[in-house]
Design a protein around this motif. Sequence first.
Motif, PDB file in Angstrom:
ATOM      1  N   ARG A   6      11.389  50.507  56.036  1.00 12.37           N
ATOM      2  CA  ARG A   6      10.237  50.876  55.209  1.00 12.37           C
ATOM      3  C   ARG A   6       9.080  49.918  55.453  1.00 12.37           C
ATOM      4  NH1 ARG A   6       9.424  50.459  48.664  1.00 12.37           N
ATOM      5  NH2 ARG A   6       7.156  50.447  48.834  1.00 12.37           N
ATOM      6  N   PHE A   9       7.234  50.787  58.644  1.00 11.69           N
ATOM      7  CA  PHE A   9       6.386  51.970  58.481  1.00 11.69           C
ATOM      8  C   PHE A   9       5.166  51.659  57.620  1.00 11.69           C
ATOM      9  CE2 PHE A   9      10.139  54.424  59.905  1.00 11.69           C
ATOM     10  CZ  PHE A   9       9.513  55.211  60.847  1.00 11.69           C
ATOM     11  N   ASP A  10       5.327  50.803  56.607  1.00 11.89           N
ATOM     12  CA  ASP A  10       4.170  50.388  55.812  1.00 11.89           C
ATOM     13  C   ASP A  10       3.149  49.676  56.692  1.00 11.89           C
ATOM     14  OD1 ASP A  10       5.149  51.487  53.506  1.00 11.89           O
ATOM     15  OD2 ASP A  10       5.639  49.591  52.525  1.00 11.89           O
ATOM     16  N   ARG A  12       2.722  49.989  59.870  1.00  7.19           N
ATOM     17  CA  ARG A  12       2.096  50.966  60.771  1.00  7.19           C
ATOM     18  C   ARG A  12       0.989  51.755  60.058  1.00  7.19           C
ATOM     19  NH1 ARG A  12       3.988  52.655  65.585  1.00  7.19           N
ATOM     20  NH2 ARG A  12       3.419  54.823  65.128  1.00  7.19           N
ATOM     21  N   ARG A  13       1.123  51.897  58.733  1.00  8.32           N
ATOM     22  CA  ARG A  13       0.088  52.592  57.954  1.00  8.32           C
ATOM     23  C   ARG A  13      -1.006  51.639  57.472  1.00  8.32           C
ATOM     24  NH1 ARG A  13       1.486  54.632  53.212  1.00  8.32           N
ATOM     25  NH2 ARG A  13       3.362  53.376  52.924  1.00  8.32           N
ATOM     26  N   GLY A  14      -0.891  50.362  57.811  1.00  7.72           N
ATOM     27  CA  GLY A  14      -1.884  49.386  57.377  1.00  7.72           C
ATOM     28  C   GLY A  14      -1.663  48.854  55.981  1.00  7.72           C
ATOM     29  N   VAL A  15      -0.469  49.110  55.408  1.00  3.47           N
ATOM     30  CA  VAL A  15      -0.152  48.644  54.057  1.00  3.47           C
ATOM     31  C   VAL A  15       0.455  47.241  54.142  1.00  3.47           C
ATOM     32  CG1 VAL A  15       1.244  49.065  51.992  1.00  3.47           C
ATOM     33  CG2 VAL A  15       0.232  50.991  53.246  1.00  3.47           C
ATOM     34  N   ARG A  29      -0.384  41.740  56.892  1.00  7.30           N
ATOM     35  CA  ARG A  29      -0.818  43.054  57.334  1.00  7.30           C
ATOM     36  C   ARG A  29      -1.254  42.930  58.789  1.00  7.30           C
ATOM     37  NH1 ARG A  29      -4.770  46.550  56.418  1.00  7.30           N
ATOM     38  NH2 ARG A  29      -5.102  46.459  58.663  1.00  7.30           N
ATOM     39  N   GLU A  38     -10.522  45.743  53.690  1.00  4.76           N
ATOM     40  CA  GLU A  38      -9.109  45.379  53.531  1.00  4.76           C
ATOM     41  C   GLU A  38      -8.947  43.864  53.513  1.00  4.76           C
ATOM     42  OE1 GLU A  38      -7.597  47.570  56.780  1.00  4.76           O
ATOM     43  OE2 GLU A  38      -7.127  49.337  55.580  1.00  4.76           O
TER      44      GLU A  38
END
Length: 360
Positions: A6, A9-10, A12-15, A29, A38
């Motif tokens: 998880r 994937f976070d 990769r989404r910039g989270v 990040r 950001e």
Amino acid sequence: MYQLERAIFDLRRGVPVLITDAEGDRLVRPLEGHHAGELATLLERCGQAPRLVVTRHRLAAAGFHAPSEEVALALGDEGLPEALAEGEIPSHEARLPATPAERVALGMLRRGQLVPVALAATPRAGGEVERLVADGTLLALDAREAEVALANLGRELTRVSEARVPLADAEVTRFILFREGDGMREHLAVVIGEPQAWPEPVPIRLHSACLTGDLFASLLCDCGEQLRNAVRDIHALGGGVLLYLDQEGRGIGMANKLRAIGLQEAGLDTLDADACLGFGHDERGYASAVAMLHQLGIQRVQLLTNNPRKLAALTEAGIEVTKRQAVYGRVNEHNRAYLTTKAGRSGHWLESLLDQDDSA
């Protein structure tokens, strides 16, 4: 493993993701996809300027000494210099060894096939980051546990599906798909001929996926010709297995491969281009290939390769390599520099191929 999946994937989404460790927690990040808003949010949540975490490869490519494999650049209170956002490394920034949490962050970015450059900051105790982790908005994971999980990726494979797929150069062929434990990579075993009729040792090839060469017949490499020649050779030897591995761009992924090709257009060779992005000369591992061979019951092999690292990886894992056979594509005006770099700097056995004239 689930937390690591998880978290990747976070990222990769910039989270942002919180990585906890006794030597210091870090909210991290990726720099990839960064924009000023950001960064302002990161500063607000942590109350201090972040550090920029890079690999020694990126520092070396910029002409700087690295005190460790992963390095943190201590940024000033003004935030992220524009030059850093564009990929440059200013000479005045303090270069410090990365913390365990920061090292893990770069490992996660590599696994997610992102550029291995991260912003990392220490969150305020009792601040907003703790609240966001508590309500599930942000994920927290332990650095030591994540490091162990990253090291073991590729060793556990599930055999997912299979089917007969006749090929032009090997009509009796079966494809078997394997999926890695975290679900992020899938590899194919191309089983040529009938296993009970295979010669001993079994002819095999480890072929890393190359979309540009394998599918589109790019002239920048010889991968597509190597793939088809290997299928033909294995068939002629009486059958065996080609392992088609999800390792695009020597393990850096398609996005970074295209970035590297762009840098090569500016005059860098293939290895220096990867280093400018923060990657080593070859980011591939072969634990998945070994696991596939074990599941297929193959222990002694005749290896079709020009790459000494593949031979060494199988041998170190206990696979007996009794013989090596070269497998070539053709040299042309577009790929000669690439092949010369692989021979001269990575030790690939390509001398006899490079002695050929381009028109041969």
